[in-house]
Design an enzyme around this catalytic site. Structure first.
Site: not given
Length: 637
Positions: A366, A278, A320, A255, A371, A196
């Site tokens: 978070e 990406d 999640d 990543h 959120e 990556c």
């Protein structure tokens, strides 16, 4: 009748214009101008000169300003800067990896244009492709697909197998120039190999070379949600080790992707600016392996129905995590963790070597009501557009009580009453820095928070991980029996010798230690884990004397074998845009245990200004001992 004007010569004033457009490092003898900025040309006519009021010349040049950044420091960093850092490691140990982008190096502009001409879009319909090249949205998708080779003869082959005998281990690369030049020199055959951070670094080089502001982003604990339900499912056995995922959902240790700055006239107002792209081939987008551009603001607001691939980008930073215990052919839910995915989202700071945390650009704090509201908005939008079939939302599972980020994971059967739940905390603590070649010493801390005695059996294990979350088999196991008085804390000491873990390490040098505890005569279980990244001592680089353009310069490189055993096949690579015409490779051979060595390289800097030297040492035992040195090169004595 006055004779019309006839152009005899056109002077594009390439040298003068290129300096003002910050492209003089690419070329001084051909015109390279940037969008939205004035430039001068001079026309010379035959027979007579231009007469104002009589003659009229119309000159049309469309450049536009759809990628214009109004901050000069940002333009310098995200377009002009030709070196930087890519952040790796894990969320508890973030390390900068130096990288030579080299977008102004010789022939790179031509290689980037060749890359566009090799795309499937150009091969199928050249006229339409060229007509659309003024759109940064279009061009970024084309480049994104061409960086990987899954659909075409793109620049890089991806490889996560740990077998790189027919190519270069991705960890060994220190810059983009050698990769792009190899791709060009071999008739556009994909270079082996990349992962990556290499895909993202190459894309950064190409996009900066094409004048599109670009930066490299690292997301720690990055989600890869294969079925689009914003849930990453993880499976564990009775020893607490993580199992290979049947669904291929994973949490990558880190990543890396890109952000490119552009207007988004194809989206509602307010969604321009930084866009996620990406190039790592994970999932297809409109049939090709590319991802984005996805508006960073759309990701933060949960607007996952906006183009392109915003839902997938959202899952990388805010899915999640659902944990499952696998035993006796059955799956038992551990809990649903809302905090695991998307931590310390990082990029290099503007005109600084420091790390800039951009997590707040991607999501609200978070666990905050905002959120969770955004998460539910994204989930509802995905449900609304998903047709009935195999992709179902997680509605069949009940949602356990969320735990704090640093809490151990608590397993209990749905039938348990609150009074049955054991109140025991488990936590790992390292006793020494985790240095490669040394034993790993740590303790398991057990705390009884109740007023009753507790008898615990704890199964401990250690296994290597790849940075994409793929587990390797366990290589160390232990069992501890711990009796705790009311409100008592105890420690269990552990040690994993280097001789035991060395042969099982992946290139990523990641070890996951885990403990699964259960109380005697109770179904309650507690799972805790910790990811360790083993560190090497870095390479030291000293510049011997003043660095001046076109004057000889000596550079000393100091390195060592950190292991207590011989290492062979040692190769040192050194590069740096404006300092070395090409990457330097020095064959070192064998290094004795703990041996320190140095070499001195001679070079002649050919560009002035702030520069960086990048170095890497590889052997048959390690692949990526790195170092860097910033150097300012003066124009004259």
């Amino acid at each position: 009748m006055e004779q019309g004007l006839e152009v005899a010569l056109t002077d594009l004033q390439s040298s003068w214009n290129n300096v003002r457009h910050h492209t003089e490092e690419i070329s001084s003898d051909r015109l390279l101008v940037r969008r939205g900025q004035a430039f001068n040309i001079t026309l010379y006519f035959r027979k007579r000169g231009f007469q104002p009021g009589l003659d009229n010349i119309i000159f049309v040049a469309e450049t536009g300003d759809s990628v214009y950044l109004d901050s000069e420091p940002q333009r310098q960093e995200y377009v002009v800067n030709d070196y930087g850092f890519i952040y790796q490691g894990n969320k508890n140990w973030i390390r900068p990896c130096p990288w030579n982008y080299g977008q102004f190096e010789e022939n790179i502009i031509d290689i980037c244009l060749e890359l566009l001409d090799k795309s499937l879009n150009f091969q199928i319909d050249p006229a339409t492709d060229c007509a659309l090249r003024g759109s940064p949205v279009y061009i970024s998708r084309v480049v994104c697909a061409m960086i990987n080779s899954n659909d075409d003869n793109g620049v890089l082959n991806g490889n996560w197998s740990e077998s790189y005998l027919d190519g270069i281990n991705p960890a060994e690369w220190t810059g983009s120039v050698a990769i792009l030049k190899q791709w060009h020199a071999t008739g556009c055959q994909p270079v082996r190999y990349g992962q990556c951070w290499v895909f993202a670094a190459i894309m950064c080089t190409v996009m900066r070379c094409l004048g599109i502001p670009t930066r490299v982003i690292t997301n720690f604990d990055s989600g890869h949600d294969t079925d689009g339900n914003l849930i990453i499912d993880e499976y564990y056995d009775s020893t607490g080790r993580i199992l290979e995922n049947k669904k291929k959902d994973t949490v990558w240790n880190f990543h890396v992707w890109n952000e490119c700055w552009m207007a988004r006239k194809d989206l509602p107002p307010g969604y321009g600016g930084w866009q996620v792209l990406d190039a790592t081939p994970q999932e297809t987008s409109n049939g090709l392996y590319c991802c984005g551009p996805a508006s960073v603001r759309a990701i933060k607001e949960g607007e996952v129905d906006l183009n392109y691939d915003t839902a997938f980008a959202f899952s990388m930073v805010n899915a999640d995590c659902m944990s499952w215990l696998v035993y006796g052919g059955k799956e038992q839910k551990i809990h649903r963790d809302t905090n695991t995915v998307g931590n310390f989202i990082s990029t290099k700071s503007i005109q600084s070597d420091e790390r800039d945390d951009v997590t707040e650009n991607y999501k609200y704090i978070e666990g905050s009501p905002q959120e969770r509201l955004v998460f539910m908005r994204a989930l509802q939008k995905l449900k609304a557009r998903r047709s009935e079939g195999p992709h179902k939302a997680d509605s069949q599972h009940s949602t356990p009580v969320p735990l704090n980020r640093d809490s151990p994971r608590s397993l209990h059967m749905p039938s348990l009453r609150p009074s049955d739940i054991v109140q025991v905390s488990l936590k790992f603590q390292l006793l020494d820095p985790p240095n490669m070649g040394q034993d790993i010493r740590f303790v398991l801390l057990a705390l009884n928070m109740s007023l009753q005695f507790k008898d615990l059996k704890v199964n401990l294990s250690a296994q290597s991980l790849l940075h994409d979350g793929s587990p390797l088999p366990p290589f160390w196991q232990d069992t501890a029996f711990i009796t705790l008085s009311p409100e008592e804390a105890k420690t269990h000491s552990c040690r994993i010798p280097y001789s035991q873990y060395s042969q099982y390490l992946s290139t990523d040098k990641l070890i996951r230690i885990s403990a699964l505890g259960e109380e005697k005569n109770s179904p309650e279980k507690i799972l805790v884990d910790k990811i360790i990244t083993l560190a090497y001592p870095g390479i030291m680089i000293n510049v011997l004397g003043a660095a001046i353009v076109n004057q000889p310069l000596s550079i000393q490189v100091l390195f060592s074998n950190p292991l207590s055993e011989h290492v062979a096949d040692c190769v040192l690579t050194v590069e740096g845009s404006g300092l070395f015409k090409k990457q330097q490779r020095v064959l070192i051979g064998v290094l004795k245990p703990q041996h320190r060595a140095s070499i001195t390289l001679e070079t002649v800097p050919f560009k002035s200004g702030q520069r960086q030297i990048q170095a890497n040492l590889r052997s048959n035992k390690f692949k990526d001992i790195k170092g860097y040195k910033n150097v300012y090169v003066d124009l004259r004595l």
